[in-house]
Design an enzyme around this catalytic site. Structure first.
Site, PDB file in Angstrom:
ATOM      1  N   HIS A  51     122.266  69.285 155.938  1.00  0.00           N
ATOM      2  CA  HIS A  51     123.151  69.406 154.770  1.00  0.00           C
ATOM      3  C   HIS A  51     122.976  70.740 154.027  1.00  0.00           C
ATOM      4  CE1 HIS A  51     123.583  65.112 155.461  1.00  0.00           C
ATOM      5  NE2 HIS A  51     122.286  64.952 155.308  1.00  0.00           N
ATOM      6  N   SER A  74     125.810  72.516 158.450  1.00  0.00           N
ATOM      7  CA  SER A  74     125.576  71.235 157.794  1.00  0.00           C
ATOM      8  C   SER A  74     125.557  70.151 158.855  1.00  0.00           C
ATOM      9  CB  SER A  74     126.706  70.956 156.806  1.00  0.00           C
ATOM     10  OG  SER A  74     126.183  70.593 155.563  1.00  0.00           O
ATOM     11  N   SER A  79     128.983  67.218 153.323  1.00  0.00           N
ATOM     12  CA  SER A  79     127.781  67.405 152.498  1.00  0.00           C
ATOM     13  C   SER A  79     127.536  68.839 152.041  1.00  0.00           C
ATOM     14  CB  SER A  79     126.558  66.891 153.244  1.00  0.00           C
ATOM     15  OG  SER A  79     126.331  67.660 154.413  1.00  0.00           O
ATOM     16  N   ASP A 137     118.697  67.413 161.476  1.00  0.00           N
ATOM     17  CA  ASP A 137     118.771  66.264 160.581  1.00  0.00           C
ATOM     18  C   ASP A 137     119.796  65.301 161.176  1.00  0.00           C
ATOM     19  OD1 ASP A 137     119.076  64.398 158.585  1.00  0.00           O
ATOM     20  OD2 ASP A 137     119.364  65.838 156.967  1.00  0.00           O
ATOM     21  N   GLU A 199     114.428  65.659 160.707  1.00  0.00           N
ATOM     22  CA  GLU A 199     114.342  65.261 159.304  1.00  0.00           C
ATOM     23  C   GLU A 199     114.446  63.754 159.052  1.00  0.00           C
ATOM     24  OE1 GLU A 199     113.912  67.118 156.620  1.00  0.00           O
ATOM     25  OE2 GLU A 199     114.835  66.081 154.938  1.00  0.00           O
ATOM     26  N   ASN A 224     110.329  62.925 159.462  1.00  0.00           N
ATOM     27  CA  ASN A 224     110.671  61.754 158.655  1.00  0.00           C
ATOM     28  C   ASN A 224     109.459  60.893 158.361  1.00  0.00           C
ATOM     29  OD1 ASN A 224     112.790  59.865 157.496  1.00  0.00           O
ATOM     30  ND2 ASN A 224     111.783  58.505 158.982  1.00  0.00           N
ATOM     31  N   LYS A 229     107.484  62.387 153.276  1.00  0.00           N
ATOM     32  CA  LYS A 229     108.926  62.451 153.479  1.00  0.00           C
ATOM     33  C   LYS A 229     109.526  61.063 153.264  1.00  0.00           C
ATOM     34  CE  LYS A 229     113.115  62.884 155.216  1.00  0.00           C
ATOM     35  NZ  LYS A 229     114.017  61.740 155.353  1.00  0.00           N
ATOM     36  N   ASP A 233     111.477  60.928 149.850  1.00  0.00           N
ATOM     37  CA  ASP A 233     112.890  61.310 149.964  1.00  0.00           C
ATOM     38  C   ASP A 233     113.750  60.056 150.169  1.00  0.00           C
ATOM     39  OD1 ASP A 233     115.200  61.740 151.700  1.00  0.00           O
ATOM     40  OD2 ASP A 233     114.542  63.766 152.107  1.00  0.00           O
ATOM     41  N   ASN A 234     113.408  59.279 151.215  1.00  0.00           N
ATOM     42  CA  ASN A 234     114.249  58.126 151.537  1.00  0.00           C
ATOM     43  C   ASN A 234     114.276  57.134 150.367  1.00  0.00           C
ATOM     44  OD1 ASN A 234     113.541  59.574 153.825  1.00  0.00           O
ATOM     45  ND2 ASN A 234     113.717  57.834 155.198  1.00  0.00           N
ATOM     46  N   CYS A 238     116.888  58.479 147.270  1.00  0.00           N
ATOM     47  CA  CYS A 238     118.071  57.602 147.221  1.00  0.00           C
ATOM     48  C   CYS A 238     118.129  56.836 145.901  1.00  0.00           C
ATOM     49  CB  CYS A 238     118.082  56.644 148.412  1.00  0.00           C
ATOM     50  SG  CYS A 238     118.453  57.499 149.968  1.00  0.00           S
ATOM     51  N   HIS A 344     122.636  57.438 157.734  1.00  0.00           N
ATOM     52  CA  HIS A 344     122.988  58.763 158.243  1.00  0.00           C
ATOM     53  C   HIS A 344     124.391  58.854 158.846  1.00  0.00           C
ATOM     54  CE1 HIS A 344     122.048  62.871 159.299  1.00  0.00           C
ATOM     55  NE2 HIS A 344     122.711  62.665 160.417  1.00  0.00           N
ATOM     56  N   HIS A 397     119.973  64.477 147.174  1.00  0.00           N
ATOM     57  CA  HIS A 397     118.724  64.306 146.431  1.00  0.00           C
ATOM     58  C   HIS A 397     118.416  65.543 145.590  1.00  0.00           C
ATOM     59  CE1 HIS A 397     118.414  60.933 148.921  1.00  0.00           C
ATOM     60  NE2 HIS A 397     117.373  61.238 149.671  1.00  0.00           N
ATOM     61  N   SER A 405     110.003  66.925 151.351  1.00  0.00           N
ATOM     62  CA  SER A 405     110.548  66.853 152.720  1.00  0.00           C
ATOM     63  C   SER A 405     110.503  68.221 153.379  1.00  0.00           C
ATOM     64  CB  SER A 405     112.010  66.403 152.680  1.00  0.00           C
ATOM     65  OG  SER A 405     112.128  65.230 151.935  1.00  0.00           O
ATOM     66  N   GLN A 409     108.883  70.161 156.652  1.00  0.00           N
ATOM     67  CA  GLN A 409     109.697  70.846 157.667  1.00  0.00           C
ATOM     68  C   GLN A 409     109.113  72.220 158.009  1.00  0.00           C
ATOM     69  OE1 GLN A 409     111.983  70.309 159.766  1.00  0.00           O
ATOM     70  NE2 GLN A 409     113.271  68.624 159.081  1.00  0.00           N
TER      71      GLN A 409
HETATM   72  P1  NAI Z   1     114.408  51.943 157.801  1.00  0.00           P
HETATM   73  O1  NAI Z   1     114.273  51.679 159.233  1.00  0.00           O
HETATM   74  O2  NAI Z   1     113.180  52.084 156.936  1.00  0.00           O
HETATM   75  O3  NAI Z   1     115.335  50.843 157.096  1.00  0.00           O
HETATM   76  C1  NAI Z   1     116.492  50.294 157.650  1.00  0.00           C
HETATM   77  C2  NAI Z   1     116.436  48.796 157.401  1.00  0.00           C
HETATM   78  O4  NAI Z   1     117.666  48.213 157.788  1.00  0.00           O
HETATM   79  C3  NAI Z   1     115.332  48.107 158.199  1.00  0.00           C
HETATM   80  O5  NAI Z   1     114.462  47.389 157.353  1.00  0.00           O
HETATM   81  C4  NAI Z   1     116.091  47.206 159.151  1.00  0.00           C
HETATM   82  O6  NAI Z   1     115.391  46.003 159.443  1.00  0.00           O
HETATM   83  C5  NAI Z   1     117.377  46.958 158.390  1.00  0.00           C
HETATM   84  N1  NAI Z   1     118.510  46.554 159.233  1.00  0.00           N
HETATM   85  C6  NAI Z   1     118.817  46.939 160.501  1.00  0.00           C
HETATM   86  N2  NAI Z   1     119.924  46.317 160.943  1.00  0.00           N
HETATM   87  C7  NAI Z   1     120.354  45.522 159.928  1.00  0.00           C
HETATM   88  C8  NAI Z   1     121.448  44.620 159.765  1.00  0.00           C
HETATM   89  N3  NAI Z   1     122.320  44.387 160.761  1.00  0.00           N
HETATM   90  N4  NAI Z   1     121.577  43.988 158.562  1.00  0.00           N
HETATM   91  C9  NAI Z   1     120.682  44.170 157.558  1.00  0.00           C
HETATM   92  N5  NAI Z   1     119.614  45.000 157.669  1.00  0.00           N
HETATM   93  C10 NAI Z   1     119.453  45.679 158.834  1.00  0.00           C
HETATM   94  O7  NAI Z   1     115.271  53.290 157.680  1.00  0.00           O
HETATM   95  P2  NAI Z   1     115.434  54.211 156.363  1.00  0.00           P
HETATM   96  O8  NAI Z   1     114.403  55.278 156.392  1.00  0.00           O
HETATM   97  O9  NAI Z   1     115.563  53.339 155.198  1.00  0.00           O
HETATM   98  O10 NAI Z   1     116.812  54.946 156.699  1.00  0.00           O
HETATM   99  C11 NAI Z   1     118.042  54.236 156.762  1.00  0.00           C
HETATM  100  C12 NAI Z   1     119.191  55.194 157.073  1.00  0.00           C
HETATM  101  O11 NAI Z   1     119.341  56.133 156.015  1.00  0.00           O
HETATM  102  C13 NAI Z   1     118.959  56.049 158.321  1.00  0.00           C
HETATM  103  O12 NAI Z   1     120.194  56.263 158.948  1.00  0.00           O
HETATM  104  C14 NAI Z   1     118.442  57.356 157.754  1.00  0.00           C
HETATM  105  O13 NAI Z   1     118.602  58.414 158.645  1.00  0.00           O
HETATM  106  C15 NAI Z   1     119.274  57.473 156.509  1.00  0.00           C
HETATM  107  N6  NAI Z   1     118.773  58.297 155.407  1.00  0.00           N
HETATM  108  C16 NAI Z   1     119.731  58.752 154.536  1.00  0.00           C
HETATM  109  C17 NAI Z   1     119.371  59.507 153.445  1.00  0.00           C
HETATM  110  C18 NAI Z   1     120.413  59.993 152.514  1.00  0.00           C
HETATM  111  O14 NAI Z   1     120.125  60.835 151.667  1.00  0.00           O
HETATM  112  N7  NAI Z   1     121.635  59.549 152.583  1.00  0.00           N
HETATM  113  C19 NAI Z   1     117.968  59.846 153.166  1.00  0.00           C
HETATM  114  C20 NAI Z   1     117.042  59.278 154.121  1.00  0.00           C
HETATM  115  C21 NAI Z   1     117.445  58.530 155.186  1.00  0.00           C
END
Ligand code: NAI
Length: 476
Positions: A51, A74, A79, A137, A199, A224, A229, A233-234, A238, A344, A397, A405, A409
């Protein structure tokens, strides 16, 4: 210099915000101070796909300060902050007429075709060579290089089928075109790359899959899963930016509303806490019994989406999985329910299925905010076309958390670039002492006074006075 951004006249605005961000990014600034004389990244040609925000601008200028030659895109079509992109292209000493910074190929609101064109541009240097490092990322740059090399070896790029998502067809077209232009290019690029630092959860997932299948072409550091991180960050990132996304997109009052958070991992925990803090009644959905139990013990109702879908006002998907909110779910939602994703990729919400509903009407309220009116007259509001709403509808963020984070990196880039032989092809996390170092660099700014172990105490719990303080299996 080759580049493509929205408007270079935004560079001064970008530069002013970069200056403020630098103060909020003590980890990155400390790394600059520590390494700017030694320049450990001299000779590194880093292609970054992350991003293009103000925070990323501080990351890019840190990599350059450490000696790297950088090209950037990006990792999402919505983003980019256009003023950040402009400031990076213009550079500290350049002007809009005579830019002297880093080639960036990114603007807010790219089409998917443009997005993959940008990725391709950043993967080729003006002399025709490719990068020797990737900073990724979500894994799109890594994917393009791997698939390109794979299809070159196979002798042909396959055709997309009717069942493939639209984007896959665009990726295949990009590869077909680039291989025709320069046969063998992707094999050469893959061979020259010393490593990738990734990332996010979703990109890391792709890397482990490739390592398992034996198709990973170069070593990778999973940034990650540095504690500093994903647990910051997560979660805390968020916790901040999910509300920012909702407010800037809709300005709806959150207090008293029923908000559903799908997924209670790191991102879900941050989102649920933030919504609760605003006074929403938060309901969580989960598939993992451990995370479901955590949510319950944190005080949230845990149920299925089918159970709650017609009673909630706000939905946020955070799973990194696909098809979480289906078209039939959206058809059952309350009038003007807000539907958003912070994971993501955009496939957490079935946008294609929504668009296929007979008689459905899409009305643009403003860019990245759309009302979808069903034939029965009721409507829902979808943020950022199902893409990550905190970066699509707001600015992602804040700097302080991204400093954690991005310090990981930079350290990961230095590790892979300078100690290549210590990292055979595989996926690695940074050692704990470096994770602790990143945290340490952020304490002063918050006025944290850390307690120092006595020698006796350190011996009693079996650690060194200077750390690491926890075994690798500790979960924080
Ligand atoms: P995580 O693996 O810690 O959490 C995801 C959760 O979703 C898990 O607990 C899992 O059991 C649950 N899950 C999976 N399938 C499901 C379903 N069908 N119904 C309900 N729950 C379900 O992953 P994390 O780190 O929380 O990341 C989640 C997403 O967010 C990823 O795609 C990551 O890349 C992205 N992300 C986005 C950010 C942003 O700024 N927008 C920042 C950091 C991560």
């Amino acid at each position: 210099m080759d580049y493509k951004v929205a408007d270079l006249s935004l560079a001064d605005f970008g530069r002013r915000e970069i200056r403020l961000a630098e103060h909020e990014m003590p980890g990155l600034m400390a790394v600059r101070e520590e390494y700017s004389a030694a320049k450990p990244l001299r000779g590194a040609k880093i292609m970054g796909s992350l991003h293009m925000t103000i925070q990323t601008a501080v990351l890019i200028e840190t990599l350059v300060e450490l000696g790297a030659d950088v090209r950037w895109v990006s990792c999402n079509i919505f983003s980019t902050q256009d003023h950040a992109a402009a400031a990076i292209v213009v550079g500290k000493d350049g002007t809009a007429e005579d830019p002297k910074g880093v080639p960036v190929f990114a603007w807010k609101g790219e089409t998917l075709e443009e997005y993959w064109w940008c990725t391709d541009q950043a993967l080729q240097w003006p002399d025709g060579s490719g990068p020797n490092m990737i900073l990724d990322d979500g894994g799109d740059a890594t994917l393009l290089v791997h698939k390109g090399a794979e299809y070159e070896k196979a002798g042909a790029v396959p055709q997309a089928t009717e069942d493939d998502p639209e984007e896959w067809g665009i990726i295949l077209d990009t590869l077909r075109r680039t291989i025709a232009e320069k046969p063998g290019r992707w094999t050469e690029t893959a061979a020259a790359i010393k490593g990738v630092t990734e990332e996010t959860t979703t990109g890391v997932h792709r890397l482990y899959e490739m390592a398992k299948a034996g198709t990973l072409a170069f070593p990778a550091i999973n940034v990650n899963d540095s504690v500093t991180k994903s647990k910051f960050d997560n979660k805390y990132g968020c916790r901040h930016s999910v509300i920012d996304g909702l407010n800037r997109a809709t300005d709806v009052l959150i207090g008293g509303k029923v908000a559903v958070v799908c997924g209670y991992g790191d991102v879900g925990k941050g989102c649920a806490e933030a919504l609760k803090g605003q006074g929403a009644r938060v309901v969580v959905t989960e598939i993992d019994p451990i995370c479901a139990l955590q949510a319950a013990m944190d005080g949230f109702q845990v149920t299925t989406l089918d159970d709650i879908v017609d009673k909630a006002d706000i939905f946020v998907t955070t799973t990194g999985n696909f098809n979480i909110i289906r078209a039939d779910h959206m058809a059952r939602m309350k009038h003007q329910a807000i539907v958003s994703n912070i994971g993501h990729f955009d496939n957490e919400i079935d946008m294609a299925g929504l668009a296929r509903i007979d008689g459905i009407e899409k009305i643009e309220i403003k860019p990245q905010v759309h009302e979808w009116r069903f034939p029965d007259g009721h409507s829902i509001i979808v943020l950022a076309e199902g893409r990550l709403m905190n970066l699509g509808c707001a600015t992602g963020h804040p700097s302080f958390v991204m400093s954690n984070s991005f310090t990981n990196q930079v350290i990961a880039q230095i590790e892979l670039f300078t100690k290549t032989e210590e990292y055979p092809v595989g996926v690695y996390v940074l050692p704990k002492h470096l994770d602790e170092k990143v945290a340490r660099l952020h304490l002063d700014a918050l006025g944290v006074k850390l307690t120092t172990l006595t020698k006796e105490q350190a011996a009693y719990i079996g650690v060194h006075v200077e750390g690491p303080y926890k075994p690798d299996h500790y979960r924080y």
